[in-house]
Enzyme design. Structure first.
Site, mmCIF file in Angstrom:
data_model
loop_
_atom_site.group_PDB
_atom_site.id
_atom_site.type_symbol
_atom_site.label_atom_id
_atom_site.label_comp_id
_atom_site.label_asym_id
_atom_site.label_seq_id
_atom_site.Cartn_x
_atom_site.Cartn_y
_atom_site.Cartn_z
ATOM 1 N N THR A 192 0.868 -1.185 0.000
ATOM 2 C CA THR A 192 0.000 0.000 0.000
ATOM 3 C C THR A 192 0.904 1.235 0.000
ATOM 4 O O THR A 192 1.993 1.193 0.577
ATOM 5 C CB THR A 192 -0.877 -0.019 1.276
ATOM 6 O OG1 THR A 192 -1.818 -1.077 1.138
ATOM 7 C CG2 THR A 192 -1.593 1.295 1.516
ATOM 8 N N ARG A 232 -14.971 -6.028 -0.752
ATOM 9 C CA ARG A 232 -14.356 -5.688 0.540
ATOM 10 C C ARG A 232 -13.742 -4.286 0.465
ATOM 11 O O ARG A 232 -13.008 -3.960 -0.454
ATOM 12 C CB ARG A 232 -13.273 -6.708 0.896
ATOM 13 C CG ARG A 232 -12.528 -6.414 2.208
ATOM 14 C CD ARG A 232 -11.220 -5.693 1.978
ATOM 15 N NE ARG A 232 -10.427 -5.559 3.206
ATOM 16 C CZ ARG A 232 -9.319 -4.846 3.296
ATOM 17 N NH1 ARG A 232 -8.864 -4.194 2.247
ATOM 18 N NH2 ARG A 232 -8.653 -4.759 4.417
ATOM 19 N N VAL A 233 -14.074 -3.463 1.439
ATOM 20 C CA VAL A 233 -13.462 -2.137 1.528
ATOM 21 C C VAL A 233 -12.651 -2.104 2.819
ATOM 22 O O VAL A 233 -13.153 -2.461 3.884
ATOM 23 C CB VAL A 233 -14.535 -1.028 1.521
ATOM 24 C CG1 VAL A 233 -13.906 0.330 1.775
ATOM 25 C CG2 VAL A 233 -15.276 -1.026 0.180
ATOM 26 N N GLY A 234 -11.394 -1.684 2.711
ATOM 27 C CA GLY A 234 -10.515 -1.664 3.880
ATOM 28 C C GLY A 234 -10.501 -0.310 4.557
ATOM 29 O O GLY A 234 -11.409 0.518 4.394
ATOM 30 N N ASP A 235 -9.458 -0.075 5.302
ATOM 31 C CA ASP A 235 -9.311 1.171 6.054
ATOM 32 C C ASP A 235 -8.961 2.358 5.164
ATOM 33 O O ASP A 235 -9.282 3.502 5.481
ATOM 34 C CB ASP A 235 -8.188 1.005 7.092
ATOM 35 C CG ASP A 235 -6.862 0.646 6.417
ATOM 36 O OD1 ASP A 235 -6.837 -0.313 5.629
ATOM 37 O OD2 ASP A 235 -5.850 1.338 6.663
ATOM 38 N N THR A 285 -0.930 2.181 6.947
ATOM 39 C CA THR A 285 -0.886 0.941 6.175
ATOM 40 C C THR A 285 -0.872 -0.230 7.152
ATOM 41 O O THR A 285 -0.427 -0.081 8.291
ATOM 42 C CB THR A 285 0.355 0.897 5.257
ATOM 43 O OG1 THR A 285 0.505 -0.436 4.745
ATOM 44 C CG2 THR A 285 1.635 1.269 5.976
ATOM 45 N N GLY A 286 -1.348 -1.369 6.689
ATOM 46 C CA GLY A 286 -1.374 -2.549 7.548
ATOM 47 C C GLY A 286 -2.706 -3.242 7.450
ATOM 48 O O GLY A 286 -3.454 -3.045 6.489
ATOM 49 N N ASP A 287 -3.008 -4.024 8.459
ATOM 50 C CA ASP A 287 -4.206 -4.843 8.482
ATOM 51 C C ASP A 287 -5.448 -3.959 8.649
ATOM 52 O O ASP A 287 -5.763 -3.499 9.739
ATOM 53 C CB ASP A 287 -4.032 -5.816 9.659
ATOM 54 C CG ASP A 287 -5.233 -6.689 9.847
ATOM 55 O OD1 ASP A 287 -6.135 -6.668 8.993
ATOM 56 O OD2 ASP A 287 -5.267 -7.397 10.870
ATOM 57 N N GLY A 288 -6.140 -3.709 7.518
ATOM 58 C CA GLY A 288 -7.216 -2.724 7.485
ATOM 59 C C GLY A 288 -8.350 -2.990 8.452
ATOM 60 O O GLY A 288 -8.908 -2.059 9.041
HETATM 61 N N1 ASP Z 1 -4.501 -1.252 4.786
HETATM 62 C C1 ASP Z 1 -4.659 -1.930 3.529
HETATM 63 C C2 ASP Z 1 -5.985 -2.631 3.502
HETATM 64 O O1 ASP Z 1 -6.349 -3.270 4.484
HETATM 65 C C3 ASP Z 1 -3.574 -2.928 3.245
HETATM 66 C C4 ASP Z 1 -2.158 -2.495 3.507
HETATM 67 O O2 ASP Z 1 -1.929 -1.403 4.000
HETATM 68 O O3 ASP Z 1 -1.238 -3.258 3.183
HETATM 69 O O4 ASP Z 1 -6.635 -2.598 2.503
#
Ligand code: ASP
Length: 306
Positions: A167, A195-198, A218-221
């Site tokens: 990301t 699916r919509v993330g953060d 960034t990371g686990d949305g």
């Molecule tokens: N935050 C992003 C999501 O969950 C993924 C990522 O940052 O790697 O869509």
């Protein structure tokens, strides 16, 4: 201290063979954005330029290079925010465009809404004359390989995590002290369709406010949304914490409350900045006072002059 720009190329586990490209990508995006700021350009223009460059770089999980959903298709999310006015624009689950961050900016500038999704976002893109691109042009061999591996019933969690990096995001402060943020992603590999993330959620994927600063995450949305990470970090800055301490507090809360891992880039309006993460890696780069700072591993901080 001003201007300054800080960019990230995603928190996760960057495979050795991709580490150099990832570092080069964030360094050149930071330099391009810094040129704009040095020429008196706005932080908004700088963050859009940095993110556009990384969307166009197939190394990253955004634009060309996006990871694929369970059906092997590209659905992208992006956000941007102006710290001067708190105006913000976002798109989610958007297909067939090269630069979602530019569409997010159009949502901000040309509509009375904050976020457009899926087909509605595509229709809006068409009405704005944004070129449609074939999905194939956004798919790389690497993203297809990750998708196929993750489809296997015995897919191992480390491999899955490797598919979770890339990301992109940026924060900046221009010479006038205005802050801005932008973030763009293809999301998680093998995510459900729709699916919509953060990333496109204001306060989670990013937030910018001239009164406190700007953050791109960034990371686990799914976990980032639960703690509204970007806004949480700015809350800590409003309570007197530095950009670095507030970033660490936000990431610590993500870990302890919801077992989430991630990374952030953060600035305050005076130009203090931080690039922090709790994953194995996050490629990041910052440009300030003629110096480029960059790193990929925990504790790594290299510099060279611009
Ligand atoms: N935050 C992003 C999501 O969950 C993924 C990522 O940052 O790697 O869509």
């Amino acid at each position: 201290m001003l201007p300054v720009v800080v960019v990230h190329g995603g928190a996760g586990l960057v495979p050795k063979e991709r580490s150099e490209k990832s570092t080069m990508g964030v360094c050149s995006a930071a330099q391009a954005a810094y040129l704009i700021l040095q020429g008196g350009g706005s932080s908004m223009d700088a963050v859009v330029e940095a993110v556009t460059q990384m969307e166009n770089n197939p190394t990253f999980n955004a634009g060309c290079g996006s990871l694929l959903n369970i059906k092997g298709e590209v659905e992208m999310d992006a956000i941007m925010m102006d710290g001067r006015t708190l105006a913000s624009g976002a798109v989610s689950a958007v297909r067939n465009i090269a630069n979602p961050v530019q569409l997010a900016r159009l949502v901000m500038d040309k509509t009375s809404h904050v976020c457009l999704t899926a087909e509605g976002a595509s229709q809006f893109a068409r009405s704005m004359g944004v070129a449609e691109v074939p999905q194939e042009s956004l798919i790389t061999e690497y993203s297809r390989m990750r998708w196929k591996k993750n489809l296997a019933p015995d897919a191992n969690p480390v491999e899955c995590q490797m598919g979770r990096m890339g990301t992109v995001g940026a924060v900046a402060v221009d010479v006038e002290g205005n802050v801005a943020c932008a973030t763009s992603t293809g999301g998680l590999s093998n995510k459900m369709e729709g699916r919509v993330g953060d990333t496109p959620c204001i306060g989670s994927g990013g937030y910018a406010d001239n009164l406190s600063g700007a953050v791109s995450t960034t990371g686990d949305g799914e976990t980032i949304m639960k703690v509204v990470l970007a806004r949480l970090i700015l809350f800590h800055m409003e309570q007197g914490q530095s950009a670095e301490a507030a970033s660490d507090l936000g990431l610590a809360c993500l870990k302890s409350r919801v077992e989430g891992l991630g990374g952030v880039v953060t600035v305050d309006p005076r130009g203090n900045w931080a690039a922090r993460f709790t994953t194995e890696n996050m490629s990041w780069a910052a440009a300030q006072r003629g110096t480029l700072h960059y790193g990929l591993y925990s504790g790594e901080h290299l510099t060279r002059s611009i």
